[in-house]
Design an enzyme around this catalytic site. Structure first.
Site, PDB file in Angstrom:
ATOM      1  N   SER A 147      10.138  12.908 -34.162  1.00 52.73           N
ATOM      2  CA  SER A 147       9.614  13.487 -32.923  1.00 52.73           C
ATOM      3  C   SER A 147       8.162  13.862 -33.132  1.00 52.73           C
ATOM      4  CB  SER A 147      10.410  14.738 -32.549  1.00 52.73           C
ATOM      5  OG  SER A 147       9.770  15.468 -31.517  1.00 52.73           O
ATOM      6  N   TYR A 160      14.175  23.045 -35.520  1.00 51.39           N
ATOM      7  CA  TYR A 160      14.097  21.666 -35.038  1.00 51.39           C
ATOM      8  C   TYR A 160      12.862  20.975 -35.619  1.00 51.39           C
ATOM      9  CZ  TYR A 160      14.053  17.787 -31.677  1.00 51.39           C
ATOM     10  OH  TYR A 160      14.053  16.547 -31.087  1.00 51.39           O
TER      11      TYR A 160
END
Length: 254
Positions: A147, A160
């Site tokens: 990401s 995350y």
């Protein structure tokens, strides 16, 4: 099969995790349209079967293997089912993801652990299970979905961020170990994509803030990432695209 794409992947076998929706679903369709046999892995069997029907209606080939990426037995069963059906594994798209953004002080330990298990540990474990087949073939392609926040910091997502940064480091290190054996490794780092990931956010205020930010963008669509992945795995054997950072044109943060 669709005539929109060529047949660069004829005879190839691809496992796609998180294939029940979003990027995984779009990627499975895209790879199948290029001729790959696609193994559909996710927890939601009904959605996988519906996707299989769509692919087969377009003259593609798909196998459904319900899989919880955090379960070692499921991972072994996925690899066994693939090799029993097709005899090889050419492409692994590690796409399964979980994004329960919250301030670290408000997160429970189960959420923290699941974030790491889904986004990183499961990815590593499945790759570990697939590598022996690729080594025997002396070929293969591992595609890991990281990401933009694995590279740039984001508030209320330290767990995350850490998992996605780990994906990038794992892929870079893995390539050192397997490149000489003909195995290629790519890390895909999407920015804002219109998927179900926002539904994982337990904090309403954080979720609303991200939704408001996303509303000001023209976000990427799952098909945009699928096309990127298909491009990466369709290169000739001597070409190894290691990393792709892909964001909406108007996304400047993070």
């Amino acid at each position: 099969m669709s005539d929109d794409f060529g047949s660069e992947l004829d005879g190839k076998v691809a496992i796609v995790t998180g294939a029940s929706s979003g990027i995984g679903e779009a990627t499975a369709k895209s790879l199948a349209s290029r001729g790959a046999s696609v193994v559909l892995a996710a927890r939601r069997e009904g959605e996988l079967e519906a996707l299989q029907t769509q692919i087969e209606a377009d003259d593609g080939d798909a196998l459904v293997v319900p899989t919880d990426i955090t379960n070692d037995d499921d991972i072994d069963a996925l690899v066994d089912a693939t090799t029993e059906e097709y005899g090889r594994i050419d492409i692994l798209v590690n796409n399964a993801g979980y994004m329960p953004l919250t301030h670290i002080a408000d997160a429970d330990r189960e959420t923290l652990q699941t974030t790491i298990d889904v986004n990183l540990t499961g990815l590593i474990t499945l790759t570990h299970a697939v590598i022996p087949t690729m080594l025997e073939q002396e070929s293969g392609h591992i595609v890991n979905l990281s990401s933009v926040v694995g590279r740039f910091l984001m508030e209320n997502g330290s767990h995350y961020n850490a998992a996605k940064a780990g994906v990038k480091m794992f892929g870079d290190s893995l390539r050192l170990d397997v490149a000489a054996d003909g195995i290629r490794v790519a890390t895909i780092e999407p920015g804002s994509v219109a998927t179900e990931l926002l539904e994982h956010i337990p904090d309403d205020e954080i979720k609303e803030g991200i939704e408001e930010y996303a509303a000001g963008l023209r976000p990427l669509q799952p098909d945009d990432i699928a096309r990127t992945i298909t491009f990466v795995v369709s290169q000739p054997p001597h070409v190894d695209i290691n990393e792709v950072l892909i964001r909406p044109t108007d996304q400047v943060q993070p």
